[in-house]
Motif scaffolding. Structure first.
Motif, PDB file in Angstrom:
ATOM      1  N   ARG A   8       0.842  -1.177   0.000  1.00  0.00           N
ATOM      2  CA  ARG A   8       0.000   0.000   0.000  1.00  0.00           C
ATOM      3  C   ARG A   8       0.881   1.231   0.000  1.00  0.00           C
ATOM      4  O   ARG A   8       2.014   1.208   0.479  1.00  0.00           O
ATOM      5  CB  ARG A   8      -0.911   0.023   1.235  1.00  0.00           C
ATOM      6  CG  ARG A   8      -1.833  -1.163   1.337  1.00  0.00           C
ATOM      7  CD  ARG A   8      -2.857  -0.957   2.457  1.00  0.00           C
ATOM      8  NE  ARG A   8      -2.226  -0.575   3.703  1.00  0.00           N
ATOM      9  CZ  ARG A   8      -1.731  -1.457   4.570  1.00  0.00           C
ATOM     10  NH1 ARG A   8      -1.770  -2.744   4.307  1.00  0.00           N
ATOM     11  NH2 ARG A   8      -1.192  -1.049   5.701  1.00  0.00           N
ATOM     12  N   ARG A 131     -26.002   4.941  -1.310  1.00  0.00           N
ATOM     13  CA  ARG A 131     -24.823   4.383  -1.983  1.00  0.00           C
ATOM     14  C   ARG A 131     -25.093   2.951  -2.444  1.00  0.00           C
ATOM     15  O   ARG A 131     -24.630   2.526  -3.499  1.00  0.00           O
ATOM     16  CB  ARG A 131     -23.627   4.404  -1.017  1.00  0.00           C
ATOM     17  CG  ARG A 131     -22.381   3.705  -1.552  1.00  0.00           C
ATOM     18  CD  ARG A 131     -21.688   4.501  -2.628  1.00  0.00           C
ATOM     19  NE  ARG A 131     -20.679   3.732  -3.315  1.00  0.00           N
ATOM     20  CZ  ARG A 131     -19.443   3.519  -2.848  1.00  0.00           C
ATOM     21  NH1 ARG A 131     -19.069   4.027  -1.678  1.00  0.00           N
ATOM     22  NH2 ARG A 131     -18.579   2.817  -3.558  1.00  0.00           N
ATOM     23  N   LEU A 160     -20.803   0.211   5.462  1.00  0.00           N
ATOM     24  CA  LEU A 160     -20.407   1.611   5.325  1.00  0.00           C
ATOM     25  C   LEU A 160     -20.513   2.367   6.642  1.00  0.00           C
ATOM     26  O   LEU A 160     -20.021   3.498   6.742  1.00  0.00           O
ATOM     27  CB  LEU A 160     -21.275   2.296   4.275  1.00  0.00           C
ATOM     28  CG  LEU A 160     -21.138   1.753   2.847  1.00  0.00           C
ATOM     29  CD1 LEU A 160     -22.132   2.457   1.925  1.00  0.00           C
ATOM     30  CD2 LEU A 160     -19.720   1.936   2.333  1.00  0.00           C
ATOM     31  N   ALA A 186     -17.042  -2.666  -5.764  1.00  0.00           N
ATOM     32  CA  ALA A 186     -16.465  -1.346  -5.490  1.00  0.00           C
ATOM     33  C   ALA A 186     -16.214  -1.165  -3.995  1.00  0.00           C
ATOM     34  O   ALA A 186     -15.178  -0.622  -3.590  1.00  0.00           O
ATOM     35  CB  ALA A 186     -17.387  -0.247  -6.016  1.00  0.00           C
ATOM     36  N   LEU A 187     -17.144  -1.627  -3.161  1.00  0.00           N
ATOM     37  CA  LEU A 187     -16.953  -1.542  -1.718  1.00  0.00           C
ATOM     38  C   LEU A 187     -15.754  -2.379  -1.274  1.00  0.00           C
ATOM     39  O   LEU A 187     -14.967  -1.957  -0.410  1.00  0.00           O
ATOM     40  CB  LEU A 187     -18.210  -2.014  -0.986  1.00  0.00           C
ATOM     41  CG  LEU A 187     -19.474  -1.178  -1.145  1.00  0.00           C
ATOM     42  CD1 LEU A 187     -20.610  -1.794  -0.332  1.00  0.00           C
ATOM     43  CD2 LEU A 187     -19.241   0.254  -0.725  1.00  0.00           C
ATOM     44  N   ALA A 189     -13.121  -3.076  -3.059  1.00  0.00           N
ATOM     45  CA  ALA A 189     -11.910  -2.385  -3.498  1.00  0.00           C
ATOM     46  C   ALA A 189     -11.560  -1.248  -2.543  1.00  0.00           C
ATOM     47  O   ALA A 189     -10.387  -1.083  -2.156  1.00  0.00           O
ATOM     48  CB  ALA A 189     -12.103  -1.857  -4.916  1.00  0.00           C
ATOM     49  N   GLU A 190     -12.546  -0.464  -2.142  1.00  0.00           N
ATOM     50  CA  GLU A 190     -12.294   0.644  -1.229  1.00  0.00           C
ATOM     51  C   GLU A 190     -11.811   0.131   0.132  1.00  0.00           C
ATOM     52  O   GLU A 190     -10.906   0.721   0.739  1.00  0.00           O
ATOM     53  CB  GLU A 190     -13.569   1.471  -1.057  1.00  0.00           C
ATOM     54  CG  GLU A 190     -13.991   2.197  -2.327  1.00  0.00           C
ATOM     55  CD  GLU A 190     -15.384   2.779  -2.231  1.00  0.00           C
ATOM     56  OE1 GLU A 190     -15.949   2.783  -1.111  1.00  0.00           O
ATOM     57  OE2 GLU A 190     -15.917   3.241  -3.262  1.00  0.00           O
ATOM     58  N   HIS A 191     -12.406  -0.948   0.596  1.00  0.00           N
ATOM     59  CA  HIS A 191     -12.012  -1.528   1.884  1.00  0.00           C
ATOM     60  C   HIS A 191     -10.563  -2.022   1.825  1.00  0.00           C
ATOM     61  O   HIS A 191      -9.786  -1.782   2.762  1.00  0.00           O
ATOM     62  CB  HIS A 191     -12.964  -2.676   2.218  1.00  0.00           C
ATOM     63  CG  HIS A 191     -12.740  -3.279   3.568  1.00  0.00           C
ATOM     64  ND1 HIS A 191     -12.857  -2.573   4.735  1.00  0.00           N
ATOM     65  CD2 HIS A 191     -12.395  -4.549   3.925  1.00  0.00           C
ATOM     66  CE1 HIS A 191     -12.601  -3.374   5.762  1.00  0.00           C
ATOM     67  NE2 HIS A 191     -12.323  -4.570   5.304  1.00  0.00           N
ATOM     68  N   MET A 193      -8.185  -0.968  -0.180  1.00  0.00           N
ATOM     69  CA  MET A 193      -7.297   0.185  -0.300  1.00  0.00           C
ATOM     70  C   MET A 193      -7.076   0.862   1.054  1.00  0.00           C
ATOM     71  O   MET A 193      -6.032   1.491   1.283  1.00  0.00           O
ATOM     72  CB  MET A 193      -7.857   1.183  -1.306  1.00  0.00           C
ATOM     73  CG  MET A 193      -7.794   0.708  -2.749  1.00  0.00           C
ATOM     74  SD  MET A 193      -6.087   0.404  -3.298  1.00  0.00           S
ATOM     75  CE  MET A 193      -5.455   2.079  -3.280  1.00  0.00           C
ATOM     76  N   ARG A 194      -8.037   0.743   1.961  1.00  0.00           N
ATOM     77  CA  ARG A 194      -7.875   1.303   3.306  1.00  0.00           C
ATOM     78  C   ARG A 194      -7.115   0.356   4.232  1.00  0.00           C
ATOM     79  O   ARG A 194      -6.954   0.642   5.425  1.00  0.00           O
ATOM     80  CB  ARG A 194      -9.240   1.620   3.913  1.00  0.00           C
ATOM     81  CG  ARG A 194      -9.962   2.801   3.259  1.00  0.00           C
ATOM     82  CD  ARG A 194     -11.157   3.243   4.090  1.00  0.00           C
ATOM     83  NE  ARG A 194     -12.156   2.181   4.180  1.00  0.00           N
ATOM     84  CZ  ARG A 194     -13.187   2.053   3.368  1.00  0.00           C
ATOM     85  NH1 ARG A 194     -13.354   2.918   2.364  1.00  0.00           N
ATOM     86  NH2 ARG A 194     -14.065   1.082   3.529  1.00  0.00           N
TER      87      ARG A 194
END
Length: 219
Positions: A8, A131, A160, A186-187, A189-191, A193-194
């Motif tokens: 990351r 969302r 979320l 998409a959720l 992927a965002e998770h 990335m965090r």
């Protein structure tokens, strides 16, 4: 199976969940045995296998709802039973059944679920539902009046609202249309990335932008 580290760009402290020698039996029949794997923050693990091979049982073990016949879980290098409160604070589980209360509205269900996991301070339940594609008109209807796909969206909106870094999802694409499946990916992927961990079962091919999807086959 050991999954290599996912790089990351930030300096978020990494987390790691490992299974060592897990085994479970259903009556006299072993579902699986000598199961080893490790997954770190920023990674997605898809558990595969035929019906009845123990996928949901494995998820329940990861959520501490079922005890394995043998083996143990390790959280950040420490046996889980020694750091159980810390681990549970990082966990959110969405099961195969949406687990929404029929007589409550979507917003009321989300308000109730925020009592069960570590809430994200700035999260807005209405924005979470929007969302996930649930129109404003449905936010105040009793959930018994919603379709199966809409109830699934209510359950997934809990993701979320939580600061938990470990997502355990049992068939999260059930009853969703193509747009809904894209939203879930998409959720994920965002998770990732965090720096979060996502472990899921599904019969669908999963594509997560920015994070490899590793696969663990049972049976």
């Amino acid at each position: 199976m050991t999954i290599g580290p996912h790089m990351r760009s930030d300096d978020t402290p990494s987390i790691r969940l490992a299974a060592e020698g897990l085994a479970i039996r259903r009556g006299d029949r072993p579902l699986f045995s000598d199961l080893d794997f490790g997954i770190e923050g920023g990674q997605v693990l898809q558990i595969e296998g035929q019906n009845g091979c123990g996928k949901t049982t494995l998820l329940r073990i990861l959520c501490t709802l079922t005890q394995p016949s043998e083996g143990r879980l390790v959280w950040n290098g420490t046996p889980l039973d020694e750091v159980l409160p810390d681990y549970l604070a990082e966990l959110v589980y969405v099961g195969h059944h949406p687990a929404v209360k029929d007589d409550l509205t979507p917003l009321e269900n989300l308000a109730f679920s925020r009592l069960l996991s570590r809430p994200k301070p700035d999260a807005d339940p209405e924005q979470a539902l929007e969302r996930l594609g649930l129109e404003v008109d449905y936010e105040t209807l009793p959930c018994r009046k919603l379709s199966a796909g809409q109830r699934r969206r209510v359950a997934l909106a809990r993701l979320l609202l939580s600061d938990a870094r470990v997502w355990v999802l049992d068939e999260p694409f059930t009853a969703l249309d193509v747009r809904g499946r894209d939203l879930v990916e998409a959720l994920l992927a965002e998770h990732a990335m965090r720096g979060g961990i996502a472990i899921l079962t599904t019969h669908h091919a999963v594509s997560v932008v920015g994070a490899p999807v590793h696969r663990l086959h049972l049976g």
